[in-house]
Design an enzyme around this catalytic site. Structure first.
Site, short mmCIF file in Angstrom:
data_model
loop_
_atom_site.label_atom_id
_atom_site.label_comp_id
_atom_site.label_asym_id
_atom_site.label_seq_id
_atom_site.Cartn_x
_atom_site.Cartn_y
_atom_site.Cartn_z
NE ARG A 281 2.66 -53.66 -8.07
CZ ARG A 281 2.04 -54.74 -7.63
NH1 ARG A 281 2.71 -55.72 -7.04
NH2 ARG A 281 0.73 -54.89 -7.80
CG ASP A 282 1.50 -57.88 -9.73
OD1 ASP A 282 2.33 -58.60 -9.16
OD2 ASP A 282 0.27 -58.01 -9.58
CG HIS B 123 -2.08 -62.83 -10.23
ND1 HIS B 123 -0.78 -62.60 -10.60
CD2 HIS B 123 -2.41 -61.81 -9.39
CE1 HIS B 123 -0.33 -61.50 -10.00
NE2 HIS B 123 -1.30 -61.00 -9.26
CB CYS C 136 3.21 -62.40 -5.78
SG CYS C 136 3.64 -61.64 -4.20
CG HIS D 58 -4.67 -57.39 -8.83
ND1 HIS D 58 -3.83 -56.37 -9.23
CD2 HIS D 58 -3.84 -58.44 -8.58
CE1 HIS D 58 -2.57 -56.77 -9.20
NE2 HIS D 58 -2.55 -58.03 -8.81
CG ASN E 154 -0.93 -59.29 -12.75
OD1 ASN E 154 0.28 -59.37 -12.60
ND2 ASN E 154 -1.74 -58.86 -11.82
P1 HMG Z 1 10.61 -55.39 7.91
O1 HMG Z 1 11.86 -56.17 7.74
O2 HMG Z 1 9.62 -55.84 8.94
O3 HMG Z 1 10.96 -53.84 8.10
O4 HMG Z 1 9.90 -55.35 6.50
P2 HMG Z 1 11.13 -52.97 9.39
O5 HMG Z 1 9.95 -52.06 9.49
O6 HMG Z 1 11.45 -53.82 10.58
O7 HMG Z 1 12.45 -52.11 9.01
C1 HMG Z 1 13.70 -52.77 8.83
C2 HMG Z 1 14.64 -51.92 8.02
O8 HMG Z 1 14.10 -51.75 6.71
C3 HMG Z 1 14.86 -50.52 8.56
O9 HMG Z 1 16.19 -50.17 8.22
C4 HMG Z 1 13.94 -49.66 7.73
O10 HMG Z 1 14.35 -48.32 7.59
C5 HMG Z 1 14.02 -50.35 6.39
P3 HMG Z 1 17.36 -50.24 9.32
O11 HMG Z 1 16.88 -49.36 10.43
O12 HMG Z 1 17.43 -51.70 9.74
O13 HMG Z 1 18.56 -49.76 8.56
N1 HMG Z 1 12.80 -50.13 5.62
C6 HMG Z 1 12.74 -49.60 4.38
N2 HMG Z 1 13.67 -49.20 3.50
C7 HMG Z 1 13.24 -48.69 2.33
N3 HMG Z 1 11.94 -48.58 1.99
C8 HMG Z 1 10.99 -48.98 2.82
C9 HMG Z 1 11.37 -49.53 4.07
N4 HMG Z 1 10.67 -50.02 5.11
C10 HMG Z 1 11.54 -50.37 6.04
N5 HMG Z 1 9.70 -48.86 2.48
C11 HMG Z 1 8.45 -54.26 4.91
C12 HMG Z 1 8.63 -54.71 6.35
C13 HMG Z 1 7.02 -53.85 4.73
C14 HMG Z 1 9.36 -53.07 4.68
C15 HMG Z 1 8.85 -55.42 3.98
O14 HMG Z 1 8.12 -56.54 4.35
C16 HMG Z 1 8.60 -55.12 2.52
O15 HMG Z 1 9.26 -54.27 1.93
N6 HMG Z 1 7.65 -55.83 1.92
C17 HMG Z 1 7.29 -55.61 0.52
C18 HMG Z 1 6.77 -56.85 -0.12
C19 HMG Z 1 6.32 -56.57 -1.52
O16 HMG Z 1 6.65 -55.57 -2.14
N7 HMG Z 1 5.52 -57.51 -2.07
C20 HMG Z 1 5.00 -57.43 -3.41
C21 HMG Z 1 3.87 -56.45 -3.54
S1 HMG Z 1 2.31 -57.10 -3.01
C22 HMG Z 1 1.69 -57.94 -4.40
O17 HMG Z 1 2.40 -58.17 -5.33
C23 HMG Z 1 0.24 -58.33 -4.41
C24 HMG Z 1 -0.62 -57.43 -5.31
O18 HMG Z 1 -0.16 -57.49 -6.66
C25 HMG Z 1 -2.09 -57.84 -5.26
C26 HMG Z 1 -2.32 -59.35 -5.49
O19 HMG Z 1 -1.89 -59.89 -6.53
O20 HMG Z 1 -2.92 -59.94 -4.59
C27 HMG Z 1 -0.53 -55.95 -4.88
MG MG Z 2 -0.72 -59.05 -8.08
#
Ligand code: HMG
Ligand code: MG
Length: 333
Positions: free
Chosen positions: A47-48, A242, A273, A240, A282
Site C-alpha cells: 500500500r504505502d 519513513h 507519499c 510508522h 518507509n
Molecule cells: P474529495 O475530492 O474531497 O471527495 O476527496 P468528495 O467527498 O468531495 O467526493 C467527490 C467525488 O469522489 C464523488 O464522486 C465521490 O463519490 C467520489 P462524484 O459524486 O463527483 O461522482 N469519492 C470516491 N470514490 C471512490 N472511493 C472513495 C471516494 N470518496 C469520494 N473512497 C477523498 C476526498 C478523501 C476521497 C480524497 O482526498 C482521497 O481519496 N484522498 C486519499 C489520499 C491518499 O490515499 N493518501 C495516501 C494515504 S495516507 C499516507 O500515505 C500516510 C500514511 O502512510 C502514514 C504516514 O506515513 O504518515 C498512512
Molecule cells: Mg506512510
C-alpha cells in the site's frame, strides 16, 4: 547491545560471502534489556510502497507480492486503499486485487478507507480490517484529504462507528507526528489532540506516522510519554517511520525501549507519499528484521524469503531496493 552482534554479521553478509539464502545464524542474537520478546510487523509495502510508484504495477504482480510476503511469515499485510482512484491511481485496482487474496485465511489484510464511500467498497468485498488516516498538521490534512483536521475527523466518525458495528478492526493513522514539509516542526500537544480524537472515535490501534522522516529518538520517546500522560496507552500504539534521514531504525529502537510492540515497515524499503513530496520510503522490513533478529526479538519472519521477495519486486520495478539489508544479502561481488 553488543557491537559484535551487528558488525560481525554485517561484515560477513556485506563481503559477498553470504548472498541471498545464506543468513543462517546471522546476525548473532544478543539481547538488550528492557525490550519486548516479540514484535508484530505491520507490512505496508503493497500500500504505502506501491501508492508512490510512478508506474502502475499490474494487479497480478501486486497479488503475487502479497502472497510472497505472507509466505515469508508476515501476518499483517496492508493490501491497498479504497480511496478516490483519481487521487491515487496506483491503487485504483483495489476491487480486482482484494478477491485475489481470499486464500490468505491466516493473514490480516487491512485496507485504508477515508470515508463512507471507501467503507462501502470495503464492506462489499468482505474486508475485515480498515484504517482511517488523519493528520496532525492542517497543511497535510488539506493536501491528503481535501479537508481541515477537524473536518477529516468529522468524516471519520461515522466510518469508524459503522466499521466497529460491523465487527471490523479499525486502525487510526496519524501523519506528520514529528514535522510537516509546509509547517516545520509539529508541536507535541497538536499531535496528542488528534491522537486522542482518533482513539475517542473508536480506533483500536493508533499508528504514529513520521511521514517525512524527520523524527529523532528523543522526540519519539517524548511523544510516547506525552500520549501516555494524556491517557493513550502504549499497547494501542504502533510506529510508522519513513527513512528519509536514516533515522528510522534508531527511532524504532527508541519506541521499543518505551514498550511499543507494533512496527510498520515496507518490504524492500518501498514507499513515500504522493501528497508529501519529501517523504521517501518507509523503514525497510528487512532492515527491521535484521535488527530485531540481532536483539533476539521474535517476528516470525523468514529473512531470506523476504529478501528474495523484495529482490523479485525490485526487478519488476526496474530499480534496486534501497534496503541496506537487501543489498548486503544479494551482493554478488
Ligand atoms: P474529495 O475530492 O474531497 O471527495 O476527496 P468528495 O467527498 O468531495 O467526493 C467527490 C467525488 O469522489 C464523488 O464522486 C465521490 O463519490 C467520489 P462524484 O459524486 O463527483 O461522482 N469519492 C470516491 N470514490 C471512490 N472511493 C472513495 C471516494 N470518496 C469520494 N473512497 C477523498 C476526498 C478523501 C476521497 C480524497 O482526498 C482521497 O481519496 N484522498 C486519499 C489520499 C491518499 O490515499 N493518501 C495516501 C494515504 S495516507 C499516507 O500515505 C500516510 C500514511 O502512510 C502514514 C504516514 O506515513 O504518515 C498512512
Ligand atoms: Mg506512510
Amino acid at each position: 547491545m553488543s557491537e559484535e552482534a551487528g558488525s560481525g554479521g554485517a561484515t560477513d553478509a556485506g563481503g559477498g560471502a553470504a548472498g541471498a539464502g545464506r543468513t543462517a545464524g546471522l546476525p548473532m542474537a544478543v539481547a538488550s534489556e528492557g525490550l519486548p520478546p516479540r514484535v508484530r510487523i505491520h507490512e505496508v509495502g503493497a500500500r504505502d510502497g506501491l501508492q508512490n510508484e510512478s508506474a502502475v504495477v499490474p494487479v497480478e504482480v501486486k497479488a503475487e507480492f502479497i502472497h510472497r510476503l505472507a509466505a515469508a511469515g508476515l501476518t499483517t499485510i496492508e493490501a491497498t486503499s479504497f480511496v478516490h482512484p483519481k487521487w491515487v491511481p496506483q491503487l485504483a485496482d483495489a476491487e480486482q486485487l482484494f478477491p485475489m487474496l481470499k486464500d490468505l485465511l491466516e493473514v490480516a489484510l487491512p485496507v485504508l478507507v477515508p470515508n463512507a464511500r471507501g467503507l462501502d467498497r470495503a464492506l462489499e468485498l468482505g474486508v475485515r480490517r480498515v484504517a482511517v488516516f488523519a493528520s496532525a498538521s492542517e497543511s497535510f490534512a488539506r493536501a491528503n484529504l481535501n479537508r481541515t483536521v477537524d473536518e477529516s475527523l468529522a468524516m471519520f466518525g461515522p466510518v469508524v462507528a459503522r466499521a466497529r458495528e460491523q465487527g471490523m478492526h479499525v486502525r487510526g493513522y496519524l501523519s506528520m507526528c514529528f514535522g510537516d514539509p509546509w509547517e516545520g516542526p509539529v508541536p507535541v500537544h497538536q499531535v496528542v489532540r488528534v491522537a486522542k480524537a482518533l482513539t475517542d472515535l473508536g480506533c483500536e490501534e493508533l499508528s504514529l506516522g513520521d511521514t517525512i522522516g524527520v523524527a529523532t529518538p528523543g522526540h519519539v520517546q517524548n511523544l510516547l510519554a506525552e500520549l501516555n500522560e494524556e491517557g493513550v496507552p502504549t499497547h494501542v500504539i504502533g510506529v510508522h517511520f519513513h527513512d528519509t534521514y536514516g533515522q528510522a531504525l534508531a527511532n524504532t529502537l527508541a519506541a521499543l525501549q518505551h514498550g511499543v510492540t507494533t512496527v510498520d515497515a515496507s518490504a524492500g524499503g518501498l514507499g513515500g507519499c504522493p501528497f508529501a513530496r519529501s517523504a521517501t520510503g518507509n523503514l525497510a522490513t528487512e532492515d527491521l528484521v535484521w535488527m530485531l533478529r540481532g536483539l533476539g526479538i521474535e517476528t516470525g519472519v523468514d529473512l531470506d524469503a523476504l529478501v528474495a521477495t523484495s529482490s523479485w519486486m525490485a526487478d519488476r520495478l526496474g530499480r534496486p531496493s534501497p534496503s541496506r539489508t537487501v543489498r548486503a544479502l544479494t551482493h554478488k561481488g
